[in-house]
Design a protein around this motif. Structure first.
Motif, PDB file in Angstrom:
ATOM      1  N   HIS A  28       0.833  -1.209   0.000  1.00  0.00           N
ATOM      2  CA  HIS A  28       0.000   0.000   0.000  1.00  0.00           C
ATOM      3  C   HIS A  28       0.867   1.259   0.000  1.00  0.00           C
ATOM      4  CE1 HIS A  28      -3.103   2.878   1.083  1.00  0.00           C
ATOM      5  NE2 HIS A  28      -2.360   3.237   2.118  1.00  0.00           N
ATOM      6  N   LEU A  29       1.916   1.284   0.831  1.00  0.00           N
ATOM      7  CA  LEU A  29       2.799   2.448   0.889  1.00  0.00           C
ATOM      8  C   LEU A  29       3.499   2.666  -0.444  1.00  0.00           C
ATOM      9  CD1 LEU A  29       4.445   2.046   4.407  1.00  0.00           C
ATOM     10  CD2 LEU A  29       2.794   3.777   3.712  1.00  0.00           C
ATOM     11  N   LYS A  30       3.903   1.583  -1.087  1.00  0.00           N
ATOM     12  CA  LYS A  30       4.591   1.695  -2.372  1.00  0.00           C
ATOM     13  C   LYS A  30       3.638   2.208  -3.453  1.00  0.00           C
ATOM     14  CE  LYS A  30       7.547  -0.834  -5.519  1.00  0.00           C
ATOM     15  NZ  LYS A  30       8.214  -2.095  -5.802  1.00  0.00           N
ATOM     16  N   ARG A  31       2.402   1.677  -3.472  1.00  0.00           N
ATOM     17  CA  ARG A  31       1.416   2.104  -4.467  1.00  0.00           C
ATOM     18  C   ARG A  31       1.001   3.555  -4.287  1.00  0.00           C
ATOM     19  NH1 ARG A  31      -1.338  -2.806  -3.493  1.00  0.00           N
ATOM     20  NH2 ARG A  31      -2.601  -1.626  -2.016  1.00  0.00           N
ATOM     21  N   LEU A  37      11.331   7.191  -1.915  1.00  0.00           N
ATOM     22  CA  LEU A  37      12.566   6.500  -1.538  1.00  0.00           C
ATOM     23  C   LEU A  37      13.726   7.488  -1.548  1.00  0.00           C
ATOM     24  CD1 LEU A  37      12.434   3.111  -3.456  1.00  0.00           C
ATOM     25  CD2 LEU A  37      12.236   3.482  -1.023  1.00  0.00           C
ATOM     26  N   PRO A  38      14.572   7.468  -0.518  1.00  0.00           N
ATOM     27  CA  PRO A  38      15.771   8.308  -0.536  1.00  0.00           C
ATOM     28  C   PRO A  38      16.752   7.807  -1.591  1.00  0.00           C
ATOM     29  CG  PRO A  38      15.306   7.501   1.680  1.00  0.00           C
ATOM     30  CD  PRO A  38      14.394   6.789   0.754  1.00  0.00           C
ATOM     31  N   LYS A  39      17.668   8.669  -1.995  1.00  0.00           N
ATOM     32  CA  LYS A  39      18.660   8.290  -3.012  1.00  0.00           C
ATOM     33  C   LYS A  39      19.589   7.195  -2.517  1.00  0.00           C
ATOM     34  CE  LYS A  39      19.636  12.709  -3.518  1.00  0.00           C
ATOM     35  NZ  LYS A  39      20.306  13.942  -3.885  1.00  0.00           N
ATOM     36  N   TRP A  40      19.834   7.150  -1.227  1.00  0.00           N
ATOM     37  CA  TRP A  40      20.816   6.228  -0.659  1.00  0.00           C
ATOM     38  C   TRP A  40      20.243   4.880  -0.277  1.00  0.00           C
ATOM     39  CZ3 TRP A  40      18.408   5.463   3.849  1.00  0.00           C
ATOM     40  CH2 TRP A  40      17.727   6.529   4.431  1.00  0.00           C
ATOM     41  N   VAL A  41      19.000   4.594  -0.639  1.00  0.00           N
ATOM     42  CA  VAL A  41      18.323   3.386  -0.165  1.00  0.00           C
ATOM     43  C   VAL A  41      18.991   2.105  -0.669  1.00  0.00           C
ATOM     44  CG1 VAL A  41      16.599   3.140  -1.983  1.00  0.00           C
ATOM     45  CG2 VAL A  41      16.049   2.466   0.333  1.00  0.00           C
ATOM     46  N   ASP A  42      19.629   2.132  -1.819  1.00  0.00           N
ATOM     47  CA  ASP A  42      20.220   0.912  -2.362  1.00  0.00           C
ATOM     48  C   ASP A  42      21.622   0.634  -1.850  1.00  0.00           C
ATOM     49  OD1 ASP A  42      21.087   3.137  -3.680  1.00  0.00           O
ATOM     50  OD2 ASP A  42      21.337   2.131  -5.616  1.00  0.00           O
ATOM     51  N   TRP A  59      12.686  -3.282   0.691  1.00  0.00           N
ATOM     52  CA  TRP A  59      12.964  -3.407   2.123  1.00  0.00           C
ATOM     53  C   TRP A  59      12.594  -2.127   2.869  1.00  0.00           C
ATOM     54  CZ3 TRP A  59      16.120  -0.287   4.951  1.00  0.00           C
ATOM     55  CH2 TRP A  59      17.015   0.522   4.245  1.00  0.00           C
ATOM     56  N   TYR A  60      12.729  -0.984   2.233  1.00  0.00           N
ATOM     57  CA  TYR A  60      12.434   0.285   2.888  1.00  0.00           C
ATOM     58  C   TYR A  60      10.949   0.378   3.225  1.00  0.00           C
ATOM     59  CZ  TYR A  60      12.946   5.282   3.824  1.00  0.00           C
ATOM     60  OH  TYR A  60      12.976   6.514   4.426  1.00  0.00           O
ATOM     61  N   LEU A 106      18.457   5.675  10.086  1.00  0.00           N
ATOM     62  CA  LEU A 106      17.522   5.038   9.168  1.00  0.00           C
ATOM     63  C   LEU A 106      16.111   5.018   9.761  1.00  0.00           C
ATOM     64  CD1 LEU A 106      16.971   3.308   6.634  1.00  0.00           C
ATOM     65  CD2 LEU A 106      17.605   1.332   7.994  1.00  0.00           C
ATOM     66  N   ILE A 107      16.005   4.622  11.007  1.00  0.00           N
ATOM     67  CA  ILE A 107      14.699   4.578  11.677  1.00  0.00           C
ATOM     68  C   ILE A 107      14.124   5.987  11.801  1.00  0.00           C
ATOM     69  CG2 ILE A 107      13.558   4.077  13.872  1.00  0.00           C
ATOM     70  CD1 ILE A 107      15.425   1.670  14.090  1.00  0.00           C
TER      71      ILE A 107
END
Length: 149
Positions: A28-31, A37-42, A59-60, A106-107
């Motif tokens: 739901h959050l993704k949709r 997403l932050p740039k550094w997520v990967d 994962w985020y 991160l949290i």
């Protein structure tokens, strides 16, 4: 008659299994696009004792859904408590394992994004609490899961 009333009773997050709820709320959050997403997520690690970033592409969103569920269940929980909740035994090679906490930045970043999405807010006595809008969203997702079962 009792079966009809039971089918109509609203479901809460406590009524559904955690793993099913977290995956559905992450979708739901993704949709919805409320959590950019932050740039550094990967490239970011989730803790100091980790060697690599998580393998899962989403994962985020999964961590954000898990944090939202935890705040729903236990109001007033802060970043320090979440660092311990998601912490684990850090492996140190031949030395005995010791408990390590996860990344607080991160949290904190996920909680700040959930605040911008109006899911959680800062509690007056410290920590975070769920907003009425956030509670309505979480209960709606839980109701969908409950109706499918």
């Amino acid at each position: 008659m009792a079966e009809q009333e039971q089918a109509r009773s609203p479901a809460t997050v406590k009524d559904v299994p955690a793993d099913v709820f977290i995956t559905e709320y992450a979708k739901h959050l993704k949709r919805s696009g409320k959590l950019p997403l932050p740039k550094w997520v990967d490239i970011v690690k989730t803790g100091a004792d980790k060697e690599l970033a998580p393998y899962d592409q989403d994962w985020y969103y999964v961590r954000a859904a898990s944090l939202a569920r935890h705040v729903y269940l236990r109001q007033g929980t802060g970043v320090g408590a979440f660092r311990r909740v998601y912490g684990h035994a850090g492996r140190r090679g031949t030395c005995p394992s010791h408990f390590t906490t996860v990344s607080g930045g991160l949290i904190r970043n996920i909680l700040q994004q959930l605040e911008k999405a109006n899911v959680v807010e800062k509690a007056p006595r410290g920590g975070r609490r769920i907003t009425p809008t956030g509670q309505r969203d979480l209960d709606r997702i839980a109701g969908k899961i409950q109706n499918r079962r």
